[in-house]
Design a protein around this motif. Structure first.
Motif, PDB file in Angstrom:
ATOM      1  N   SER A 287      28.809  88.560  18.686  1.00 23.99           N
ATOM      2  CA  SER A 287      29.765  88.057  17.710  1.00 23.99           C
ATOM      3  C   SER A 287      30.976  88.981  17.723  1.00 23.99           C
ATOM      4  N   VAL A 288      32.124  88.441  18.062  1.00 19.09           N
ATOM      5  CA  VAL A 288      33.309  89.283  18.231  1.00 19.09           C
ATOM      6  C   VAL A 288      34.411  88.899  17.242  1.00 19.09           C
ATOM      7  N   ALA A 289      34.026  88.265  16.144  1.00 19.44           N
ATOM      8  CA  ALA A 289      35.028  87.781  15.194  1.00 19.44           C
ATOM      9  C   ALA A 289      35.815  88.905  14.540  1.00 19.44           C
ATOM     10  N   GLY A 290      35.250  90.115  14.474  1.00 18.34           N
ATOM     11  CA  GLY A 290      35.927  91.197  13.773  1.00 18.34           C
ATOM     12  C   GLY A 290      37.149  91.756  14.463  1.00 18.34           C
ATOM     13  N   LEU A 291      37.416  91.351  15.692  1.00 22.73           N
ATOM     14  CA  LEU A 291      38.552  91.925  16.420  1.00 22.73           C
ATOM     15  C   LEU A 291      39.881  91.662  15.722  1.00 22.73           C
ATOM     16  N   SER A 292      40.049  90.486  15.165  1.00 16.00           N
ATOM     17  CA  SER A 292      41.318  90.177  14.505  1.00 16.00           C
ATOM     18  C   SER A 292      41.498  91.013  13.244  1.00 16.00           C
ATOM     19  N   THR A 293      40.380  91.441  12.633  1.00 17.19           N
ATOM     20  CA  THR A 293      40.469  92.265  11.429  1.00 17.19           C
ATOM     21  C   THR A 293      40.918  93.682  11.754  1.00 17.19           C
ATOM     22  N   VAL A 294      40.348  94.264  12.816  1.00 16.06           N
ATOM     23  CA  VAL A 294      40.634  95.664  13.141  1.00 16.06           C
ATOM     24  C   VAL A 294      41.932  95.836  13.915  1.00 16.06           C
ATOM     25  N   ALA A 323      35.936  86.893  32.708  1.00 14.56           N
ATOM     26  CA  ALA A 323      36.381  86.321  31.433  1.00 14.56           C
ATOM     27  C   ALA A 323      37.472  87.173  30.790  1.00 14.56           C
ATOM     28  N   VAL A 324      37.349  88.491  30.872  1.00 11.21           N
ATOM     29  CA  VAL A 324      38.376  89.351  30.278  1.00 11.21           C
ATOM     30  C   VAL A 324      39.672  89.281  31.080  1.00 11.21           C
ATOM     31  N   GLN A 325      39.567  88.993  32.375  1.00 10.30           N
ATOM     32  CA  GLN A 325      40.782  88.821  33.174  1.00 10.30           C
ATOM     33  C   GLN A 325      41.489  87.513  32.814  1.00 10.30           C
ATOM     34  N   VAL A 326      40.698  86.490  32.487  1.00 14.60           N
ATOM     35  CA  VAL A 326      41.303  85.255  31.994  1.00 14.60           C
ATOM     36  C   VAL A 326      41.990  85.528  30.655  1.00 14.60           C
ATOM     37  N   ALA A 327      41.333  86.318  29.805  1.00 19.45           N
ATOM     38  CA  ALA A 327      41.915  86.649  28.496  1.00 19.45           C
ATOM     39  C   ALA A 327      43.253  87.353  28.648  1.00 19.45           C
ATOM     40  N   ALA A 328      43.387  88.150  29.701  1.00 17.46           N
ATOM     41  CA  ALA A 328      44.639  88.883  29.919  1.00 17.46           C
ATOM     42  C   ALA A 328      45.814  87.946  30.134  1.00 17.46           C
ATOM     43  N   ARG A 329      45.542  86.712  30.546  1.00 18.58           N
ATOM     44  CA  ARG A 329      46.613  85.740  30.803  1.00 18.58           C
ATOM     45  C   ARG A 329      46.847  84.824  29.605  1.00 18.58           C
ATOM     46  N   ARG A 330      46.116  85.084  28.530  1.00 16.83           N
ATOM     47  CA  ARG A 330      46.315  84.312  27.308  1.00 16.83           C
ATOM     48  C   ARG A 330      47.345  85.018  26.423  1.00 16.83           C
ATOM     49  N   PRO A 331      48.052  84.278  25.564  1.00 13.71           N
ATOM     50  CA  PRO A 331      49.060  84.907  24.697  1.00 13.71           C
ATOM     51  C   PRO A 331      48.422  85.647  23.523  1.00 13.71           C
ATOM     52  N   GLY A 332      49.209  86.468  22.857  1.00 17.18           N
ATOM     53  CA  GLY A 332      48.766  87.142  21.657  1.00 17.18           C
ATOM     54  C   GLY A 332      48.264  88.547  21.902  1.00 17.18           C
ATOM     55  N   ARG A 333      48.274  89.359  20.844  1.00 21.22           N
ATOM     56  CA  ARG A 333      47.797  90.739  20.973  1.00 21.22           C
ATOM     57  C   ARG A 333      46.275  90.790  21.086  1.00 21.22           C
ATOM     58  N   VAL A 334      45.593  89.801  20.489  1.00 18.10           N
ATOM     59  CA  VAL A 334      44.134  89.716  20.600  1.00 18.10           C
ATOM     60  C   VAL A 334      43.783  88.414  21.309  1.00 18.10           C
ATOM     61  N   ALA A 335      43.025  88.510  22.376  1.00 19.04           N
ATOM     62  CA  ALA A 335      42.617  87.316  23.116  1.00 19.04           C
ATOM     63  C   ALA A 335      41.136  87.435  23.456  1.00 19.04           C
ATOM     64  N   VAL A 336      40.386  86.394  23.140  1.00 20.41           N
ATOM     65  CA  VAL A 336      38.948  86.358  23.402  1.00 20.41           C
ATOM     66  C   VAL A 336      38.645  85.135  24.250  1.00 20.41           C
ATOM     67  N   VAL A 337      37.925  85.339  25.327  1.00 20.67           N
ATOM     68  CA  VAL A 337      37.554  84.235  26.224  1.00 20.67           C
ATOM     69  C   VAL A 337      36.054  84.297  26.475  1.00 20.67           C
ATOM     70  N   ARG A 338      35.406  83.169  26.298  1.00 21.02           N
ATOM     71  CA  ARG A 338      33.980  83.052  26.623  1.00 21.02           C
ATOM     72  C   ARG A 338      33.856  82.348  27.969  1.00 21.02           C
TER      73      ARG A 338
END
Length: 439
Positions: A287-294, A323-338
């Protein structure tokens, strides 16, 4: 902790309760002397308000004065009736109505004596509280929070910067994520928040259920230091993780916070290797929902997270890495990819270096890109829409708002330039991968 009842027990003061006998357990944090008719702007919670009632002239004068004490959270009113022929019934009634303990000061007792003895009592209580807290230095966080709550006279909590409740003495009055967000944004709120000491990427916070006096704030900082030591001393439990667990990859671009963040984000996970700015952990149910909080509390320029698919460890790690490399190509300061939610071609392209992706795009699409640049057309976009419509001329024409014959002509012209048959699957696949390589 010094309470109103504590002050009644000081033999040199001879204070006598006149109202609020059931409220004598209220903590006292400091003393404030005033003769203002409405002292509200100068009051703070936990104060013993000392007054000679010089502001009182007739019935009705007590209401604004006592109401101001109630709004501020004052602990009690100690009043002398030496200049008013005793304490007026108006004052007693107002204290009963607003639930403010009323203590009568002997007419022959100097306010300076009262102030001195109360200050000494508060100092002694603060020193005792500090010693009691230090005696619990080896205790777990839950015990420290209970001791802090008892000494402060307020409910207390320890929260992670990820919005996780670590320990507390009562239900939180608002979501933990909101407490962290307000702290990060320096917004006022119903709780007083103090950061826990320690060199961790994800801070812990102590929250107290109300405003703190200077003495209480010093105690809270003492607790923060003890909790910080306890946190640093604690080791992660050796939790066995099944071989087919998920692997989570976390990258903190521009900082070395990834391992600390991942360890705090997934306390039940097994931390694996850290490669550069990316840390890996194996866990059954991530569960990685807390990333946007921190996020506001971190130094990292971006926080990228890839959640791999469950499977044998080596495959799970590779899945998370792509998956994290895909996230790197997504916008925003926080990006999560499953990984399980990403198309296979996107995962495959994510594993290709940027140079290889650019070379693939030039080799396959070069003639079409050059034609668009020379003729000021956009056949590249037409081809992409056509392929994303599964090669259907009718659907693509509708999406582009052109006649279907126009669409067929453009696709034919693009095929000539590319040397490809855009109605044939393998050619479609090559061209589409080259188009996506530029994303």
């Amino acid at each position: 902790m010094t309470t109103v009842k504590t002050l009644l027990g000081l033999p040199g003061l001879r204070l006598r309760p006149r109202a609020g006998d059931d409220l004598l357990d209220r903590p006292v944090t400091r003393i404030y002397v005033t003769e203002l008719s409405d002292p509200g702007r100068y009051l703070s919670a936990g104060e013993l308000v000392l007054s000679g009632l010089l502001w009182w002239h007739e019935p009705g004068d007590a209401e604004p004065f006592v109401a101001a004490l109630a709004r501020s959270g004052a602990a009690a009113l100690a009043a002398s009736g030496a200049d008013s022929g005793g304490i007026p019934d108006d004052v007693v009634d107002a204290c009963v109505r607003h639930r403010i303990p009323l203590l009568e000061v002997p007419a022959d007792l100097s306010f300076s004596v009262i102030t001195e003895q109360v200050v000494l009592a508060l100092a002694a209580a603060s020193d005792s509280a500090r010693k009691r807290l230090q005696a619990a230095a080896e205790a777990p966080v839950e015990t420290l929070v209970e001791r802090a709550s008892a000494e402060l006279g307020l409910p207390c909590w320890v929260l992670s910067g990820l919005g996780r409740l670590i320990a507390g003495t009562a239900p939180l009055p608002l979501p933990a994520e909101d407490v962290v967000r307000r702290y990060a944004a320096r917004e006022p709120g119903p709780l007083t928040v103090v950061p826990v000491e320690g060199r961790h990427a994800v801070p812990w916070l102590i929250a107290a259920g109300g405003p703190l006096s200077t003495a209480q704030a010093e105690l809270a900082e003492e607790v923060a230091g003890l909790v910080g030591v306890t946190r640093a001393r604690a080791s992660r439990p050796a939790v066995p993780v099944p071989e087919d667990a998920c692997v989570v990859a976390l990258r903190t671009e521009g900082s070395d916070e990834s391992r600390d963040v991942l360890g705090e984000l997934l306390p039940e996970a097994v931390l694996l290797d850290t490669a550069g700015e990316t840390a890996y952990a194996a866990v059954v149910r991530p569960s990685v929902a807390g990333l946007s909080t921190v996020e506001p509390l971190l130094r990292a320029e971006r926080i990228l997270c890839g959640v791999g698919e469950p499977g044998p460890r080596e495959e799970a790690v590779e899945s998370a890495r792509y998956a994290v490399q895909v996230a790197a190509r997504r916008p925003g300061r926080v990006a999560v990819v499953r990984a399980g939610e990403v198309d296979v071609h996107e995962l495959l392209l994510a594993g290709a270096p940027d140079g290889l992706r650019a070379a693939l795009r030039r080799r396959v699409l070069g003639p079409l890109l050059a034609y668009d640049a020379e003729q000021h057309t956009d056949l590249v976009h037409t081809v992409r829409v056509f392929l994303e419509c599964s090669g259907s001329p009718t659907r693509a024409a509708k999406a582009l708002h052109v006649h279907v014959n126009t669409l067929r002509y453009r696709i034919g012209r693009a095929g000539e330039l590319l040397g490809a048959d855009l109605t044939e699957f393998t050619d479609q696949l090559d061209v589409y991968l080259a188009l996506r390589a530029g994303d």
